[in-house]
Scaffold this motif. Structure first.
Motif, PDB file in Angstrom:
ATOM      1  N   ALA A 191       5.658  13.481  13.451  1.00 22.22           N
ATOM      2  CA  ALA A 191       5.749  13.224  12.018  1.00 22.22           C
ATOM      3  C   ALA A 191       6.023  11.747  11.791  1.00 22.22           C
ATOM      4  N   ILE A 192       5.360  11.181  10.767  1.00 26.05           N
ATOM      5  CA  ILE A 192       5.595   9.806  10.334  1.00 26.05           C
ATOM      6  C   ILE A 192       6.064   9.891   8.891  1.00 26.05           C
ATOM      7  N   LEU A 193       7.295   9.487   8.628  1.00 23.34           N
ATOM      8  CA  LEU A 193       7.895   9.656   7.308  1.00 23.34           C
ATOM      9  C   LEU A 193       8.153   8.311   6.641  1.00 23.34           C
ATOM     10  N   ALA A 194       7.611   8.164   5.439  1.00 22.40           N
ATOM     11  CA  ALA A 194       8.006   7.082   4.542  1.00 22.40           C
ATOM     12  C   ALA A 194       8.955   7.681   3.520  1.00 22.40           C
ATOM     13  N   GLN A 195      10.130   7.083   3.365  1.00 26.62           N
ATOM     14  CA  GLN A 195      11.066   7.597   2.377  1.00 26.62           C
ATOM     15  C   GLN A 195      11.480   6.478   1.430  1.00 26.62           C
ATOM     16  N   ASP A 196      11.847   6.861   0.199  1.00 27.03           N
ATOM     17  CA  ASP A 196      12.310   5.859  -0.750  1.00 27.03           C
ATOM     18  C   ASP A 196      13.752   5.465  -0.412  1.00 27.03           C
ATOM     19  N   ASP A 197      14.411   4.763  -1.322  1.00 32.64           N
ATOM     20  CA  ASP A 197      15.753   4.258  -1.014  1.00 32.64           C
ATOM     21  C   ASP A 197      16.871   5.195  -1.434  1.00 32.64           C
ATOM     22  N   VAL A 198      16.531   6.431  -1.815  1.00 36.46           N
ATOM     23  CA  VAL A 198      17.537   7.358  -2.334  1.00 36.46           C
ATOM     24  C   VAL A 198      18.394   7.955  -1.227  1.00 36.46           C
TER      25      VAL A 198
ATOM     26  N   PHE B 195       0.838  -1.201   0.000  1.00 34.12           N
ATOM     27  CA  PHE B 195       0.000   0.000   0.000  1.00 34.12           C
ATOM     28  C   PHE B 195       0.873   1.251   0.000  1.00 34.12           C
ATOM     29  N   VAL B 196       1.924   1.264   0.813  1.00 36.11           N
ATOM     30  CA  VAL B 196       2.851   2.401   0.817  1.00 36.11           C
ATOM     31  C   VAL B 196       3.450   2.587  -0.576  1.00 36.11           C
TER      32      VAL B 196
ATOM     33  N   TYR C 224      -5.737   9.925   0.237  1.00 35.03           N
ATOM     34  CA  TYR C 224      -6.567  10.167   1.409  1.00 35.03           C
ATOM     35  C   TYR C 224      -6.681   8.907   2.260  1.00 35.03           C
ATOM     36  N   GLY C 225      -6.675   7.735   1.611  1.00 28.64           N
ATOM     37  CA  GLY C 225      -6.643   6.487   2.375  1.00 28.64           C
ATOM     38  C   GLY C 225      -5.380   6.390   3.212  1.00 28.64           C
TER      39      GLY C 225
ATOM     40  N   VAL D 291       1.180   4.365  -2.998  1.00 30.62           N
ATOM     41  CA  VAL D 291       1.104   5.819  -2.791  1.00 30.62           C
ATOM     42  C   VAL D 291       2.351   6.488  -3.376  1.00 30.62           C
ATOM     43  N   PHE D 292       3.507   5.865  -3.215  1.00 29.70           N
ATOM     44  CA  PHE D 292       4.709   6.395  -3.858  1.00 29.70           C
ATOM     45  C   PHE D 292       4.522   6.457  -5.374  1.00 29.70           C
ATOM     46  N   ASN D 293       3.954   5.411  -5.940  1.00 29.84           N
ATOM     47  CA  ASN D 293       3.776   5.364  -7.389  1.00 29.84           C
ATOM     48  C   ASN D 293       2.871   6.479  -7.888  1.00 29.84           C
TER      49      ASN D 293
END
Length: 331
Positions: A218-225, A65-66, A150-151, A69-71
């Motif tokens: 804050a809750i952060l999702a980050q990519d692998d960069v 799901f994460v 929004y989900g 959202v990135f996509n």
């Protein structure tokens, strides 16, 4: 990587290359399932009093799901600038919903221009109610964008409340302590895109300037960069290396005020020298607009005297936003 995209950093932008394992990784499964809340609370207390940051794993949010959202975030930022500007944040007035172009928001305006673009949403409202509460803006060319983002906002809202219950326990408060401050809280779901930088990079233009977050959590999702830098207690910048499947958690100014500086809202910034596009998805949770934040009595001692006067959440946050956004100069 071709030579023309290799960046040379100004000395002020150098970060120590240390694994983020040197900052705590907290398994919150025992908090979610109730099997050992106090153990998690103890780990949270160490993390927030020493670093202000932590990774959390086993948080219950599916990685696929994460990823979705990135996509959709990447697809939005790939749109033509003319399409994105139709949704410009200035059209939402003080609700702060919509698109912000590169250099359109500057978190450290006296020193740095932010080389990033972002898109903000918040709790659904049909009309403008005041600062941070109003209608979201949605891109018509990406019909799935609304449902996914929004989900994600709703899932992060639930996770944030669980994490705040753990923070309450870590402060020897009832785990429901924050509920009375969060009946209709300010929340911001943000999508971020950081273009890569090359050449000689100075502090005047980087992904996002040094700052503390304005609210509670804050809750952060980050990519692998990579590119996140966090200041440690010695004043050194430490590079934040992404950990797959984990969220980065940090507290903001309001929790530091609440704890009378027992917990640390830490300085952080982003410098993207990877040669790749960087994307991240931070969620920010605060308190109700009129909620009063003042230091807990248990955090005031002879060795740590009272440091802050009471402040309302909305007053504090709006003041920080007004200093960052050009379109608020007239407000």
């Amino acid at each position: 990587m071709s030579k023309d995209i290799v960046a040379k950093l100004d000395d002020k932008l150098r970060a120590k290359r240390e694994s983020f394992d040197k900052l705590p990784v907290v398994d919150i499964a025992p908090l979610l399932d109730g099997s050992n809340k106090q153990r998690v609370a103890k780990e949270i207390r160490w993390a927030l009093s020493n670093t202000g940051f932590m990774y959390v794993k086993n948080h219950g949010i599916p990685q696929d799901f994460v990823d979705s959202v990135f996509n959709v975030s990447r697809r939005f930022f790939d749109l033509a600038m003319s399409q994105k500007m139709i949704l410009h944040i200035s059209k939402s007035d003080v609700a702060f919903r919509g698109y912000v172009e590169p250099f359109g928001e500057n978190t450290d305006p006296g020193k740095t221009k932010d080389l990033k673009e972002c898109f903000d949403i918040g709790p659904e409202r049909s009309t403008l109610e005041g600062p941070f509460f109003g209608p979201n803006q949605w891109p018509s060319s990406l019909p799935e964008f609304r449902e996914l983002t929004y989900g994600y906002h709703q899932k992060m809202l639930s996770l944030a409340k669980i994490l705040l219950s753990g923070i309450a326990l870590s402060l020897d408060q009832s785990e429901s302590y924050f509920e009375n401050l969060m009946r209709d809280p300010i929340s911001v779901q943000r999508l971020l895109h950081y273009p890569p930088q090359s050449g000689y990079i100075r502090e005047e233009i980087i992904g996002i300037g040094a700052h503390t977050d304005y609210g509670s959590l804050a809750i952060l999702a980050q990519d692998d960069v990579g590119g996140l830098q966090v200041m440690n207690r010695d004043g050194d910048w430490v590079e934040g290396i992404p950990i797959n499947g984990a969220f980065v958690i940090n507290i903001g100014d309001l929790i530091q005020r609440l704890t009378n500086d027992v917990y640390l809202a830490n300085m952080h910034r982003v410098v993207n020298i990877s040669g790749r596009e960087r994307y991240s998805i931070p969620f920010f949770i605060d308190a109700d607009f009129n909620a009063t934040i003042e230091p807990l009595a248990s955090c005031i001692t002879d060795s740590n005297p009272l440091r802050y006067k009471p402040v309302t959440c909305g007053e504090h946050k709006f003041g920080r936003f007004a200093a960052s956004y050009a379109h608020l100069a007239k407000v």
